[in-house]
Design an enzyme around this catalytic site. Structure first.
Site, PDB file in Angstrom:
ATOM      1  N   SER A 144     -50.555  26.843  58.006  1.00 29.15           N
ATOM      2  CA  SER A 144     -50.258  27.651  59.408  1.00 29.15           C
ATOM      3  C   SER A 144     -51.132  28.228  59.574  1.00 29.15           C
ATOM      4  CB  SER A 144     -48.472  28.037  59.000  1.00 29.15           C
ATOM      5  OG  SER A 144     -48.714  28.226  60.625  1.00 29.15           O
ATOM      6  N   TYR A 158     -42.389  33.712  56.461  1.00 27.87           N
ATOM      7  CA  TYR A 158     -42.739  32.540  56.858  1.00 27.87           C
ATOM      8  C   TYR A 158     -44.846  32.583  56.300  1.00 27.87           C
ATOM      9  CZ  TYR A 158     -44.482  28.786  59.426  1.00 27.87           C
ATOM     10  OH  TYR A 158     -45.054  27.283  59.696  1.00 27.87           O
TER      11      TYR A 158
END
Length: 250
Positions: A144, A158
């Site tokens: 990501s 995250y």
């Protein structure tokens, strides 16, 4: 000539579903892993079959070692030796500043995004190494843009988990290169999927973030899938250990 066999973890929705369907359209047989959404997985399988592929839906929690091992075994029992794997399963957890985050939310994220991803990579290494007949073998992990943006105020845990995915990708690429197995990552930016409603708890996140992207919009799942399919394909035969950022300039 036999078709390459691809396993996609978290393949029933969003980016994973787009990868499965696009892969089927481009000549792969596809194992679609899902955790809870059997109906969505069956729809992806139907779309893959409509494209001429053999496809199966395989339930399994990619945070649980026994499930990971079983899914890899079932994929190969039903479709044949794996030649390609996409490690896509992941969660964010409900968005909040770290000071307000519950330990259970953080732990669930790390369990699937880090420990689960490492175990998926381990099983991929085993399966692809054992497939001596495949001319081209590749693992693509889904990272990501958060790994470098940090996701302050939303979910820094995250972001940290995706930093771990980047490191895993770089190290494993070097480890498996002598065996002819390529390992790369795609790092999406904001993408139009239901993860924002289902995992972060903010259905309007895409609309809020999109103006901050230099390209002024979110990605579609298909745009991310295109990059994944490139890294799976022989068009990237001399590419390994790369983290391909697909984040609209962000």
């Amino acid at each position: 000539m036999s078709r390459p066999v691809l396993l996609v973890t978290g393949g029933s929705r969003g980016i994973g579903a787009a990868i499965c369907i696009m892969a089927a359209q481009r000549g792969y047989d596809v194992a679609v892993n899902f955790q809870n959404s059997a109906e969505a997985a069956d729809a992806v399988v139907a779309a893959c079959e409509a494209a001429g592929a053999r496809a199966v839906a395989l339930q399994g929690d990619m945070a649980v070692e026994a499930d990971i091992v079983r899914v890899f075994g079932e994929a190969q029992a039903q479709l044949g030796p794996l030649s390609h794997v996409v490690s896509n399963a992941g969660v964010t957890g409900k968005a909040s500043p770290l000071a307000q985050a519950d330990a259970a939310v953080i732990r669930a994220c790390i369990d699937i995004n880090v420990t689960g991803a490492i175990l998926v990579a381990r099983e991929a290494a085993r399966a692809l190494s054992a497939n001596s007949a495949a001319a081209d073998k590749a693992l693509v992990t889904i990272s990501s843009a958060a790994a470098t943006l940090g996701s302050p105020g939303e979910y820094v845990w995250y972001a940290a988990s995706k930093g771990a995915v980047d490191t895993l990708t770089i190290g494993l690429a070097k480890e498996l290169a002598p065996a002819g197995i390529r390992v790369n990552a795609v790092a999406p930016g904001i993408t139009e999927t239901d993860i924002h409603a289902l995992s972060t708890g903010e259905p309007g996140r895409v609309a809020r973030i999109a103006p901050l992207v230099p390209l002024q919009r979110a990605a579609t799942p298909e745009e991310i899938a295109e990059s994944v399919l490139f890294l799976l394909s022989e068009a990237s035969a001399y590419t390994t250990g790369v983290i391909l950022r697909v984040a609209g300039g962000r």
